[in-house]
Design a protein around this motif. Structure first.
Motif, short mmCIF file in Angstrom:
data_model
loop_
_atom_site.label_atom_id
_atom_site.label_comp_id
_atom_site.label_asym_id
_atom_site.label_seq_id
_atom_site.Cartn_x
_atom_site.Cartn_y
_atom_site.Cartn_z
N THR A 23 0.61 -0.99 0.04
CA THR A 23 0.19 0.30 0.11
C THR A 23 1.28 1.01 0.06
OG1 THR A 23 0.15 -0.09 2.67
CG2 THR A 23 -2.71 -1.22 1.39
N GLU A 24 1.82 1.30 0.53
CA GLU A 24 2.77 2.64 0.56
C GLU A 24 3.81 2.66 -0.77
OE1 GLU A 24 4.33 2.96 3.89
OE2 GLU A 24 2.76 3.32 5.58
N ALA A 25 3.60 1.59 -1.55
CA ALA A 25 4.49 1.17 -2.40
C ALA A 25 4.67 2.65 -3.71
CB ALA A 25 4.35 0.31 -3.63
N VAL A 26 5.51 3.06 -3.84
CA VAL A 26 6.11 4.50 -4.96
C VAL A 26 6.07 3.96 -6.84
CG1 VAL A 26 7.75 5.81 -5.11
CG2 VAL A 26 7.03 5.58 -2.94
N PRO A 27 4.58 4.70 -7.41
CA PRO A 27 4.99 4.03 -8.54
C PRO A 27 6.75 4.52 -9.18
CG PRO A 27 3.31 5.18 -8.42
CD PRO A 27 4.05 5.34 -6.82
N ALA A 28 7.28 3.21 -10.43
CA ALA A 28 8.33 3.49 -10.30
C ALA A 28 8.27 3.72 -11.80
CB ALA A 28 9.04 2.24 -9.88
N THR A 29 8.29 3.11 -12.69
CA THR A 29 7.46 2.86 -13.69
C THR A 29 6.02 3.27 -15.11
OG1 THR A 29 7.12 0.67 -14.47
CG2 THR A 29 9.49 1.68 -14.49
N TRP A 30 5.90 3.73 -15.91
CA TRP A 30 4.88 4.41 -16.28
C TRP A 30 4.09 3.83 -17.94
CZ3 TRP A 30 2.03 6.84 -12.72
CH2 TRP A 30 2.69 7.77 -11.88
N VAL A 74 10.67 5.81 -16.96
CA VAL A 74 11.05 5.65 -15.70
C VAL A 74 10.67 6.40 -15.10
CG1 VAL A 74 12.40 4.14 -14.17
CG2 VAL A 74 12.68 3.16 -15.77
N ALA A 75 10.36 6.89 -14.22
CA ALA A 75 9.98 8.26 -13.63
C ALA A 75 9.90 7.77 -12.02
CB ALA A 75 8.78 9.25 -13.85
N ILE A 76 10.57 7.79 -10.85
CA ILE A 76 10.72 7.76 -9.52
C ILE A 76 10.23 9.17 -8.50
CG2 ILE A 76 11.35 6.00 -7.18
CD1 ILE A 76 12.29 4.65 -9.37
N GLU A 77 9.37 9.72 -8.61
CA GLU A 77 9.54 10.72 -7.39
C GLU A 77 10.91 10.81 -6.40
OE1 GLU A 77 6.51 13.43 -4.54
OE2 GLU A 77 5.56 11.84 -5.84
N GLY A 78 11.43 12.40 -6.86
CA GLY A 78 12.66 12.45 -6.06
C GLY A 78 13.21 12.08 -6.03
N ILE A 79 13.89 10.89 -6.84
CA ILE A 79 14.76 10.47 -7.42
C ILE A 79 15.09 10.43 -8.94
CG2 ILE A 79 15.74 8.10 -7.50
CD1 ILE A 79 13.96 6.93 -5.37
N SER A 80 16.56 10.99 -9.06
CA SER A 80 16.36 11.65 -10.87
C SER A 80 17.78 11.07 -10.71
CB SER A 80 16.78 12.69 -10.27
OG SER A 80 17.62 13.54 -10.13
N PHE A 81 18.32 9.97 -12.02
CA PHE A 81 19.43 9.02 -12.53
C PHE A 81 20.15 10.24 -12.95
CE2 PHE A 81 16.20 6.39 -12.20
CZ PHE A 81 16.20 5.11 -11.24
N ARG A 82 21.69 10.09 -12.72
CA ARG A 82 22.61 10.98 -13.32
C ARG A 82 23.15 10.67 -14.47
NH1 ARG A 82 20.24 15.15 -11.28
NH2 ARG A 82 20.62 15.74 -8.55
#
Length: 162
Positions: A23-30, A74-82
């Motif tokens: 229930t607290e999982a964060v969406p990672a791909t769309w 891939v889009a994870i709120e608050g995490i950006s890939f460098r």
């Protein structure tokens, strides 16, 4: 410009999974639908908290078999890939999100001898599996394919591979 240390991490099955992660999982791909973007994989909350904390001190570099198109979802709120290493190393993406042109030039030479053979094997698998497998060529950053992957169809095509 100061340089930070970096952490390379796999995506699928490591940071996130297709199965709903609670229930607290964060969406990672769309994926795009007629109704708009819909989450298609999730990151467990504990992993998300850890990655957010690590991203405060390190650059996070994605390493995955995904091609550029798949990685773009891939889009994870608050995490950006460098940066990212995609298609099992055939594609390198810099911090700016652009393909590394020097690496692409190198991979054009490396992949130039395999494209026709990969396509022939793809066609052979498709024919031999009689619908039980979905073979496809995975794109590189060049016009040439990076590699071949074959996955079973959802219903297996009703046939077994011998």
């Amino acid at each position: 410009m100061s340089h930070r240390d970096w952490i390379a991490t796999d995506l699928d099955g490591t940071l996130f999974a297709r199965a709903f992660a609670g229930t607290e999982a964060v969406p990672a791909t769309w994926r795009e639908t007629d109704a708009g973007p819909v989450a298609s994989s999730w990151m467990p909350r504990a992993t998300y908290v850890l990655m957010r904390a690590l991203a405060n001190h390190f650059d996070i570099v994605a390493v995955t078999a995904r091609d550029l198109d798949s990685f773009s979802r891939v889009a994870i709120e608050g995490i950006s890939f460098r940066g990212a290493i995609l298609a099992n190393g055939a594609i390198m993406v810099g911090q700016d999100g652009d393909l590394d042109s020097e690496w692409n030039d190198h991979m054009s030479i490396v992949l130039s001898t395999a494209g026709e053979e990969l396509e022939a094997v793809r066609l052979q698998i498709a024919e031999m599996s009689q619908g039980a497998a979905r073979p496809r060529l995975v794109a590189s950053g060049t016009p040439l394919p990076a590699y071949l992957v074959a996955k079973p169809t959802r219903n297996g095509g009703g046939r077994t591979l011998a």
